[in-house]
Design an enzyme around this catalytic site. Structure first.
Site, PDB file in Angstrom:
ATOM      1  N   ARG A 104       0.878  -1.178   0.000  1.00  0.00           N
ATOM      2  CA  ARG A 104       0.000   0.000   0.000  1.00  0.00           C
ATOM      3  C   ARG A 104       0.910   1.221   0.000  1.00  0.00           C
ATOM      4  O   ARG A 104       1.726   1.404   0.913  1.00  0.00           O
ATOM      5  CB  ARG A 104      -0.909   0.020   1.224  1.00  0.00           C
ATOM      6  CG  ARG A 104      -1.582   1.362   1.422  1.00  0.00           C
ATOM      7  CD  ARG A 104      -2.675   1.369   2.445  1.00  0.00           C
ATOM      8  NE  ARG A 104      -3.851   0.679   1.955  1.00  0.00           N
ATOM      9  CZ  ARG A 104      -5.066   0.793   2.501  1.00  0.00           C
ATOM     10  NH1 ARG A 104      -5.259   1.579   3.548  1.00  0.00           N
ATOM     11  NH2 ARG A 104      -6.099   0.136   2.009  1.00  0.00           N
ATOM     12  N   HIS A 131      -7.571   0.807  -6.267  1.00  0.00           N
ATOM     13  CA  HIS A 131      -7.689  -0.028  -5.057  1.00  0.00           C
ATOM     14  C   HIS A 131      -8.402  -1.335  -5.461  1.00  0.00           C
ATOM     15  O   HIS A 131      -9.550  -1.567  -5.103  1.00  0.00           O
ATOM     16  CB  HIS A 131      -8.495   0.733  -4.002  1.00  0.00           C
ATOM     17  CG  HIS A 131      -8.467   0.130  -2.637  1.00  0.00           C
ATOM     18  ND1 HIS A 131      -7.664  -0.940  -2.286  1.00  0.00           N
ATOM     19  CD2 HIS A 131      -9.162   0.445  -1.505  1.00  0.00           C
ATOM     20  CE1 HIS A 131      -7.862  -1.239  -1.012  1.00  0.00           C
ATOM     21  NE2 HIS A 131      -8.765  -0.421  -0.529  1.00  0.00           N
ATOM     22  N   GLN A 134     -10.287  -3.929  -2.992  1.00  0.00           N
ATOM     23  CA  GLN A 134     -11.605  -3.516  -2.507  1.00  0.00           C
ATOM     24  C   GLN A 134     -12.698  -3.904  -3.496  1.00  0.00           C
ATOM     25  O   GLN A 134     -13.807  -4.273  -3.117  1.00  0.00           O
ATOM     26  CB  GLN A 134     -11.619  -1.999  -2.271  1.00  0.00           C
ATOM     27  CG  GLN A 134     -12.917  -1.496  -1.674  1.00  0.00           C
ATOM     28  CD  GLN A 134     -13.149  -2.017  -0.259  1.00  0.00           C
ATOM     29  OE1 GLN A 134     -12.288  -1.888   0.579  1.00  0.00           O
ATOM     30  NE2 GLN A 134     -14.314  -2.598  -0.011  1.00  0.00           N
ATOM     31  N   ASP A 219     -17.258   7.273  -1.361  1.00  0.00           N
ATOM     32  CA  ASP A 219     -16.004   7.166  -0.614  1.00  0.00           C
ATOM     33  C   ASP A 219     -15.728   8.548  -0.022  1.00  0.00           C
ATOM     34  O   ASP A 219     -16.396   9.527  -0.398  1.00  0.00           O
ATOM     35  CB  ASP A 219     -14.881   6.732  -1.585  1.00  0.00           C
ATOM     36  CG  ASP A 219     -13.556   6.443  -0.900  1.00  0.00           C
ATOM     37  OD1 ASP A 219     -13.523   6.316   0.339  1.00  0.00           O
ATOM     38  OD2 ASP A 219     -12.528   6.350  -1.619  1.00  0.00           O
ATOM     39  N   CYS A 259     -16.215   1.738   0.894  1.00  0.00           N
ATOM     40  CA  CYS A 259     -15.073   0.893   1.253  1.00  0.00           C
ATOM     41  C   CYS A 259     -14.671   1.049   2.715  1.00  0.00           C
ATOM     42  O   CYS A 259     -14.007   0.179   3.262  1.00  0.00           O
ATOM     43  CB  CYS A 259     -13.897   1.194   0.330  1.00  0.00           C
ATOM     44  SG  CYS A 259     -13.272   2.882   0.452  1.00  0.00           S
ATOM     45  N   ARG A 287     -13.390  -8.502   2.382  1.00  0.00           N
ATOM     46  CA  ARG A 287     -11.975  -8.297   2.066  1.00  0.00           C
ATOM     47  C   ARG A 287     -11.182  -9.553   2.459  1.00  0.00           C
ATOM     48  O   ARG A 287     -10.270  -9.984   1.747  1.00  0.00           O
ATOM     49  CB  ARG A 287     -11.423  -7.083   2.836  1.00  0.00           C
ATOM     50  CG  ARG A 287     -12.005  -5.733   2.417  1.00  0.00           C
ATOM     51  CD  ARG A 287     -11.570  -5.329   1.028  1.00  0.00           C
ATOM     52  NE  ARG A 287     -10.118  -5.275   0.907  1.00  0.00           N
ATOM     53  CZ  ARG A 287      -9.363  -4.242   1.285  1.00  0.00           C
ATOM     54  NH1 ARG A 287      -9.923  -3.167   1.789  1.00  0.00           N
ATOM     55  NH2 ARG A 287      -8.045  -4.262   1.116  1.00  0.00           N
TER      56      ARG A 287
HETATM   57  N1  NVA Z   1      -9.959   6.788  -1.291  1.00  0.00           N
HETATM   58  C1  NVA Z   1      -9.551   6.363   0.031  1.00  0.00           C
HETATM   59  C2  NVA Z   1      -9.760   4.900   0.175  1.00  0.00           C
HETATM   60  C3  NVA Z   1      -9.396   4.362   1.540  1.00  0.00           C
HETATM   61  C4  NVA Z   1      -9.573   2.872   1.661  1.00  0.00           C
HETATM   62  C5  NVA Z   1      -8.108   6.731   0.267  1.00  0.00           C
HETATM   63  O1  NVA Z   1      -7.284   6.545  -0.641  1.00  0.00           O
HETATM   64  O2  NVA Z   1      -7.781   7.220   1.345  1.00  0.00           O
HETATM   65  N1   CP Z   2     -11.146  -0.052   2.675  1.00  0.00           N
HETATM   66  C1   CP Z   2      -9.878  -0.105   3.100  1.00  0.00           C
HETATM   67  O1   CP Z   2      -8.962  -0.376   2.344  1.00  0.00           O
HETATM   68  O2   CP Z   2      -9.709   0.158   4.417  1.00  0.00           O
HETATM   69  P1   CP Z   2      -8.329   0.365   5.192  1.00  0.00           P
HETATM   70  O3   CP Z   2      -7.772   1.706   4.734  1.00  0.00           O
HETATM   71  O4   CP Z   2      -8.703   0.368   6.634  1.00  0.00           O
HETATM   72  O5   CP Z   2      -7.385  -0.742   4.829  1.00  0.00           O
END
Ligand code: NVA
Ligand code: CP
Length: 302
Positions: A104, A131, A134, A219, A259, A287
């Site tokens: 990540r 992502h 997800q 989101d 998500c 997940r």
């Molecule tokens: N769009 C959000 C998704 C988090 C799972 C982010 O990138 O922070």
């Molecule tokens: N939806 C998701 O990826 O959550 P986290 O940021 O908690 O991993």
């Protein structure tokens, strides 16, 4: 056999994606029995987190442990990555010692450069661009509740962000119509939209996008790394909240997904998240199951 990676939904064929989701549903139903056979015995997953996470970390780590393997948490602060060791060198070293890697991070090029130098499968656990894990969970959840999503209408309400980009890829791979509603200036990547224009439409009208939709998705307005834009985004996104009022335009049995984590009362009202028929908690739990199936697929393909 060439190493398979999962950096975006486009790394698998539509058929493979459907099979992974089918397997996830099966693995969910047979959790205890599978744990007994420990299919990931002696397998090690390295998880590199350059951003925060609850769901991604817990689901990968628990999934690996439940199937007899081990997951290792690596952060930039605790490794030489944070002191500038090149991503390519890190990929060569880490992938010589583990069986599979999840990353990540911020720039999508980082997962691509890691994968290009990795001897083992690399999974994208979220970048600024997409992502995909997800989406496996979201598509599993839709299938569990409503069956095949092919030919359905999905409305994305909010930021044209990494999740939105993955929904564009999903529209292509799972063959549904995607209507994106976002404020001017917050549209998704224009090249990605252009490449998928037969299935994807963009507007600034949340009500129109949601009308008749089978699935409505949103989101946060400010993603990780955009915290300093939070206030400006709150102004720009007024009118893009998923509320009961907005949902009254959707199909009668429409599902809502998010998500998580959510900013309750901002992009989505609490009463939607907490509704008796909310699928958002199953979406989060899936997940775990979807990524077990994904890891099995990648480890077997290796
Ligand atoms: N769009 C959000 C998704 C988090 C799972 C982010 O990138 O922070
Ligand atoms: N939806 C998701 O990826 O959550 P986290 O940021 O908690 O991993």
């Amino acid at each position: 056999m060439a190493v398979r990676h999962f950096l975006s939904l486009l790394d698998c064929s539509p058929r493979e994606l459907r099979d992974i989701i089918g397997r996830a549903i099966e693995m969910k139903a047979r959790q205890l029995e599978l744990a007994e056979s420990a299919p990931f015995n002696n397998r090690v997953l390295a998880m590199i987190f350059e951003k925060a996470s609850t769901r991604t970390r817990v689901s990968f780590e628990a999934g690996m442990a439940q199937l007899g393997g081990h997951a290792m948490y690596l952060s930039p602060q605790g490794t030489q990555l944070g002191r500038g060791e090149p991503i390519e060198d890190s990929a060569r070293v880490i992938s010589s010692m583990v069986d599979i890697v999840m990353i990540r991070t911020f720039g999508h090029d980082i997962v691509e450069r890691f994968a290009a130098n990795s001897k083992v499968p690399v999974i994208n656990g979220l970048t600024d661009y997409v992502h995909p894990c997800q989406l496996l969970a979201d598509m599993q959840t839709y299938r569990e509740y409503r069956g095949d999503i092919q030919g359905c209408t999905v409305a994305w309400v909010g930021d044209g962000n990494n999740m939105c980009h993955s929904y564009i890829n999903a529209a292509r791979q799972f063959d549904f119509e995607l209507r994106i509603a976002c404020p001017p200036g917050y549209e998704p990547d224009s090249g990605l939209v252009a490449a998928n224009q037969s299935r994807v439409a963009i507007s600034n009208d949340a009500r129109a996008a949601v009308t008749g939709a089978n699935l409505v998705v949103t989101d946060v307005w400010a993603s990780m790394g955009q915290e300093q834009e939070q206030h400006a985004r709150e102004q720009a996104f007024a009118g893009f909240k998923v509320s009961s009022d907005l949902m009254s335009n959707a199909a009668r049995d429409a599902l809502v997904m998010h998500c998580l984590p959510a900013h309750r009362g901002e992009e989505i009202d609490s009463e939607i998240i907490d509704a008796e028929d909310s699928v958002i908690w199953d979406e989060a739990e899936n997940r775990l199951h979807a990524q077990k199936a994904l890891m099995e697929f990648l480890l077997e393909a290796h």
